[in-house]
Design a protein around this motif. Structure first.
Motif, PDB file in Angstrom:
ATOM      1  N   TYR A   1       0.840  -1.206   0.000  1.00  0.00           N
ATOM      2  CA  TYR A   1       0.000   0.000   0.000  1.00  0.00           C
ATOM      3  C   TYR A   1       0.873   1.253   0.000  1.00  0.00           C
ATOM      4  N   ARG A   2       1.862   1.282   0.901  1.00  0.00           N
ATOM      5  CA  ARG A   2       2.749   2.455   0.971  1.00  0.00           C
ATOM      6  C   ARG A   2       3.498   2.660  -0.341  1.00  0.00           C
ATOM      7  N   ALA A   3       3.953   1.557  -0.927  1.00  0.00           N
ATOM      8  CA  ALA A   3       4.690   1.661  -2.191  1.00  0.00           C
ATOM      9  C   ALA A   3       3.785   2.181  -3.298  1.00  0.00           C
ATOM     10  N   MET A   4       2.524   1.703  -3.306  1.00  0.00           N
ATOM     11  CA  MET A   4       1.585   2.152  -4.346  1.00  0.00           C
ATOM     12  C   MET A   4       1.229   3.629  -4.185  1.00  0.00           C
ATOM     13  N   VAL A   5       1.034   4.066  -2.931  1.00  0.00           N
ATOM     14  CA  VAL A   5       0.710   5.474  -2.671  1.00  0.00           C
ATOM     15  C   VAL A   5       1.882   6.361  -3.073  1.00  0.00           C
ATOM     16  N   ASP A   6       3.101   5.967  -2.697  1.00  0.00           N
ATOM     17  CA  ASP A   6       4.292   6.745  -3.054  1.00  0.00           C
ATOM     18  C   ASP A   6       4.431   6.839  -4.574  1.00  0.00           C
ATOM     19  N   LEU A   7       4.177   5.727  -5.278  1.00  0.00           N
ATOM     20  CA  LEU A   7       4.293   5.722  -6.732  1.00  0.00           C
ATOM     21  C   LEU A   7       3.233   6.628  -7.364  1.00  0.00           C
ATOM     22  N   GLN A   8       2.032   6.575  -6.784  1.00  0.00           N
ATOM     23  CA  GLN A   8       0.952   7.420  -7.304  1.00  0.00           C
ATOM     24  C   GLN A   8       1.309   8.896  -7.196  1.00  0.00           C
ATOM     25  N   LYS A   9       1.883   9.281  -6.034  1.00  0.00           N
ATOM     26  CA  LYS A   9       2.282  10.684  -5.838  1.00  0.00           C
ATOM     27  C   LYS A   9       3.385  11.063  -6.796  1.00  0.00           C
ATOM     28  N   GLU A  10       4.329  10.154  -6.967  1.00  0.00           N
ATOM     29  CA  GLU A  10       5.462  10.457  -7.838  1.00  0.00           C
ATOM     30  C   GLU A  10       5.028  10.639  -9.279  1.00  0.00           C
ATOM     31  N   LEU A  11       4.059   9.850  -9.709  1.00  0.00           N
ATOM     32  CA  LEU A  11       3.594   9.920 -11.093  1.00  0.00           C
ATOM     33  C   LEU A  11       2.429  10.897 -11.273  1.00  0.00           C
ATOM     34  N   HIS A  12       1.980  11.454 -10.141  1.00  0.00           N
ATOM     35  CA  HIS A  12       0.808  12.351 -10.189  1.00  0.00           C
ATOM     36  C   HIS A  12      -0.376  11.660 -10.867  1.00  0.00           C
ATOM     37  N   ALA A  13      -0.536  10.351 -10.520  1.00  0.00           N
ATOM     38  CA  ALA A  13      -1.612   9.557 -11.108  1.00  0.00           C
ATOM     39  C   ALA A  13      -2.910   9.846 -10.377  1.00  0.00           C
TER      40      ALA A  13
END
Length: 288
Positions: free
Chosen positions: A85-97
């Motif tokens: 979950y943390r990895a997915m949230v961090d990735l979402q923020k990084e990609l501005h998804a």
């Protein structure tokens, strides 16, 4: 021989059922149907069956039924889910998804939700399958034994007919030589030949015929075969192949007897005996 049997057993919330049915066949033919998880048990199933059944086509159907309580429980790796979950949230923020990371997405991640693939070992399951198999086999054997008793009565009845005909042949045997001697004298007289009754050539001809048409040995062997046949019928064990072999030997004796008899009445009795022996042979192919 025909028969049917059914057995059941339970173990740790699982139920095992076995159904057997057999039909007549000269040789043994065992067809086993098993669930995929129990396919390793086929050699053991065959060994148990072959120890009890040696003839006939036998169909074996084994089923395993698992209750809900016996189904393996799912295991949730909570710590791994948090990491995903943390990895997915961090990735979402990084990609501005756009969108949100849902629980369904996390649960589908590898290793988060596991269903144990472990199942009971074959060695653990076999004793319980064996209980159901032996129960079904016992029912089937009992049914086949009942059929066997009915067949034995029929065979005994037919054997009595054959033995009665053989006794009649024995009674007729002495008259064959007398009739031949008389027929020989009549032919000589009709030919106008003056020949004393004790003429050496005539005596030799009668002796030769007596030796050629002597069936006493065949009759003695037949009585011995009949006694052995009846003895094996009374045994409480598989005797089908033994009786089949004895039928072949009895048939050979009748063939020889018919060829040597030189008498119409005896030949007719031999034909009657061979017909009954053929019926006996057909029945014996159904016997265990």
């Amino acid at each position: 021989m025909t028969g049917y049997g059914r057995g059941q057993s339970s173990h740790n919330g699982s139920k095992f059922s076995v159904e057997l049915n057999s039909v007549n066949r000269k040789q043994s033919d065992v067809v086993v149907t098993l669930p995929r998880e129990l396919t390793e048990l086929e050699p053991r199933v065959r060994d148990v069956i072959n120890a009890e059944v040696s003839r006939g086509r036998l169909n074996v159907v084994i089923a395993a039924h698992h209750t809900t309580s016996s189904a393996p429980a799912a295991a949730l790796d909570t710590e791994l889910a948090r990491t995903y979950y943390r990895a997915m949230v961090d990735l979402q923020k990084e990609l501005h998804a756009a969108g949100e990371v849902s629980i369904e997405t996390v649960l589908r991640a590898p290793g988060v939700l596991r269903v144990p693939e472990e199942q009971a070992s074959i060695d653990d399951v076999w004793p319980h399958v064996e209980v159901a198999l032996k129960e079904a086999l016992a029912d089937l054997v009992k049914m086949r034994e009942r059929e066997g008793k009915h067949l034995a009565k029929d065979l005994i009845h037919r054997l009595k007919i054959v033995r009665g005909s053989v006794r009649n042949i024995r009674v007729l045997q002495p008259g064959v030589l007398k009739r031949h001697r008389q027929s020989l004298h009549e032919r000589i007289q009709r030919a106008g030949i003056e020949l004393p009754v004790d003429d050496e050539r005539l005596v030799k001809e009668v002796i030769f015929f007596a030796d050629k048409s002597d069936i006493s040995e065949e009759l003695t062997r037949l009585e011995s075969h009949f006694a052995q046949f009846a003895h094996h019928l009374r045994k409480n064990e598989p005797v089908g192949r033994t009786l089949e072999f004895m039928c072949q030997e009895i048939g050979r004796e009748f063939n020889t007897l018919g060829a040597k008899a030189n008498d119409v009445e005896i030949s007719q009795l031999v034909v009657t005996c061979k017909a009954e022996m053929e019926k006996i042979r057909e029945q014996i192919q159904n016997i265990e």
